[in-house]
Design an enzyme around this catalytic site. Structure first.
Site, PDB file in Angstrom:
ATOM      1  N   HIS A   6      -1.043 -11.908  -6.694  1.00  0.00           N
ATOM      2  CA  HIS A   6      -1.922 -13.070  -6.501  1.00  0.00           C
ATOM      3  C   HIS A   6      -1.116 -14.282  -6.061  1.00  0.00           C
ATOM      4  O   HIS A   6       0.090 -14.363  -6.280  1.00  0.00           O
ATOM      5  CB  HIS A   6      -2.661 -13.403  -7.808  1.00  0.00           C
ATOM      6  N   ASP A  16      -1.300 -18.351  -7.005  1.00  0.00           N
ATOM      7  CA  ASP A  16      -1.891 -19.049  -8.140  1.00  0.00           C
ATOM      8  C   ASP A  16      -3.117 -19.850  -7.722  1.00  0.00           C
ATOM      9  O   ASP A  16      -3.101 -20.562  -6.704  1.00  0.00           O
ATOM     10  CB  ASP A  16      -0.851 -19.959  -8.808  1.00  0.00           C
ATOM     11  N   HIS A  46       2.670 -13.242  -5.911  1.00  0.00           N
ATOM     12  CA  HIS A  46       3.616 -12.756  -6.919  1.00  0.00           C
ATOM     13  C   HIS A  46       2.920 -11.853  -7.913  1.00  0.00           C
ATOM     14  O   HIS A  46       1.685 -11.817  -7.991  1.00  0.00           O
ATOM     15  CB  HIS A  46       4.336 -13.916  -7.607  1.00  0.00           C
ATOM     16  N   ARG A  88       5.509 -23.271 -16.501  1.00  0.00           N
ATOM     17  CA  ARG A  88       5.258 -23.422 -15.059  1.00  0.00           C
ATOM     18  C   ARG A  88       4.691 -24.798 -14.729  1.00  0.00           C
ATOM     19  O   ARG A  88       3.673 -25.195 -15.291  1.00  0.00           O
ATOM     20  CB  ARG A  88       4.268 -22.350 -14.599  1.00  0.00           C
TER      21      ARG A  88
HETATM   22  C1  SIN Z   1       2.453 -16.767 -12.613  1.00  0.00           C
HETATM   23  O1  SIN Z   1       1.665 -15.871 -12.352  1.00  0.00           O
HETATM   24  O2  SIN Z   1       2.366 -17.877 -12.091  1.00  0.00           O
HETATM   25  C2  SIN Z   1       3.588 -16.520 -13.599  1.00  0.00           C
HETATM   26  C3  SIN Z   1       4.543 -15.493 -13.127  1.00  0.00           C
HETATM   27  C4  SIN Z   1       5.454 -15.005 -14.217  1.00  0.00           C
HETATM   28  O3  SIN Z   1       5.181 -15.223 -15.403  1.00  0.00           O
HETATM   29  O4  SIN Z   1       6.462 -14.377 -13.896  1.00  0.00           O
END
Ligand code: SIN
Length: 301
Positions: free
Chosen positions: A117, A119, A277, A292
């Site tokens: 996905h 974000d 990602h 994040r």
């Molecule tokens: C996310 O999906 O933004 C987080 C990715 C992660 O936790 O590695």
């Protein structure tokens, strides 16, 4: 199997024009930066400008040993723009905009993220970039994969490029995160965060590159049907869901990916407009804690 993609040079470690050491991690996406402190970059214009340019070039940047404060983490991300919170994952109470992605025994593994996905594409204006720092990582597992979605678009067969030009698609928080909620809560989520509609191929606002822009939040095309191809009552969506699945599956092509092994204080910075990602869900019941900072973007076009 042979590839039709253009040949590229192999990974190198070489100083940039500035002070930063840059090591490309794959032929398609991702570079690890050395000799730089993100706390310094949060304060120094020239250093930040170098990192910003490197992000446009490599799409995801990795840095090790960034024992920075949460305030510095936020300050660095704020250099790109305003931050946003997440409606489901909470933020650090002292640092609004710093979303906690904490996984431990209290989070059932089936609720962990495990799909490709970008974000928050369920927003009208999805984030432009994210800065993710590892606070705690399992001894083994919990890697994250990033994918180059410019290259995913470039590699599509010409007839697919022609078919998807001008298509738009719906992106939904309710259909994804809402899936684990009781119906009433799910409806409330949808009322607060209605679905968004975006072009299937967007243009990068800074580089002008075309990007394949469908992912796990995408539910369906909104303008696949025309008066010519609809057969109401028989086959409402001839070929649409198959085409969408095919496009979404492009993110799983290894040649477009980089996989990163986290350590405490590793940081990843990614361009959320041209990458996807996938946080690998292989470590339960070990603890994994990430924070994040998510930078608000603009409506894709
Ligand atoms: C996310 O999906 O933004 C987080 C990715 C992660 O936790 O590695």
């Amino acid at each position: 199997m042979t590839s039709s993609a253009p040949a590229r040079s192999t990974a190198t470690r070489a100083p940039t024009r500035g002070s930063i050491q840059v090591e490309r991690l794959t032929c398609s996406i991702g570079a690890e930066l050395g000799g730089v402190s993100l706390a310094d970059a949060a304060r120094a214009d020239a250093l930040f400008a170098e990192i910003k340019a490197l992000l446009l070039k490599h799409r995801v940047l990795f840095l090790r040993d960034q024992d920075i404060t949460r305030a510095d983490h936020v300050a660095l991300a704020r250099r790109w723009g305003e931050l946003e919170d997440h409606p489901i994952a909470g933020s650090d109470p002292d640092h609004p905009g710093l979303v906690r992605i904490y996984r431990d025994l209290s989070s059932p593994p089936e609720h962990y993220e495990n799909s490709y996905h970008c974000d928050a594409t369920w927003r009208e204006a999805p984030p432009m970039a994210c800065v993710l720092r590892c606070v705690e990582t399992p001894e083994v597992g919990g890697d994250t994969i990033w994918v180059n979605m410019v290259e995913a678009y470039n590699r599509l067969p010409e007839h697919i490029k022609q078919r998807i030009a001008g298509l738009r698609a719906r992106h939904s928080l309710e259909a994804t995160f809402g899936g684990t909620m009781p119906m009433e809560k799910r409806r409330a989520l949808r009322a607060s965060y209605p679905d968004a509609e975006h072009p299937v191929v967007r243009t990068h606002p800074e580089t002008g590159e075309k990007i394949l822009f469908v992912n796990a939040f995408t539910t369906h095309f909104v303008n696949f049907h025309t008066p010519d191809n609809v057969r109401v009552g028989q086959d409402f969506a001839p070929g649409a869901s198959h085409l969408l699945s095919y496009l979404i599956s492009q993110a799983a092509i290894p040649e477009l990916q980089v996989r990163f092994r986290w350590k405490k204080n590793s940081v990843a910075i990614w361009d959320n407009r041209c990458t996807q990602h996938y946080a690998v869900q292989d470590y339960w019941p070990a603890v994994r804690k990430m924070e994040r900072a998510t930078i608000i973007g603009e409506a894709p076009c």
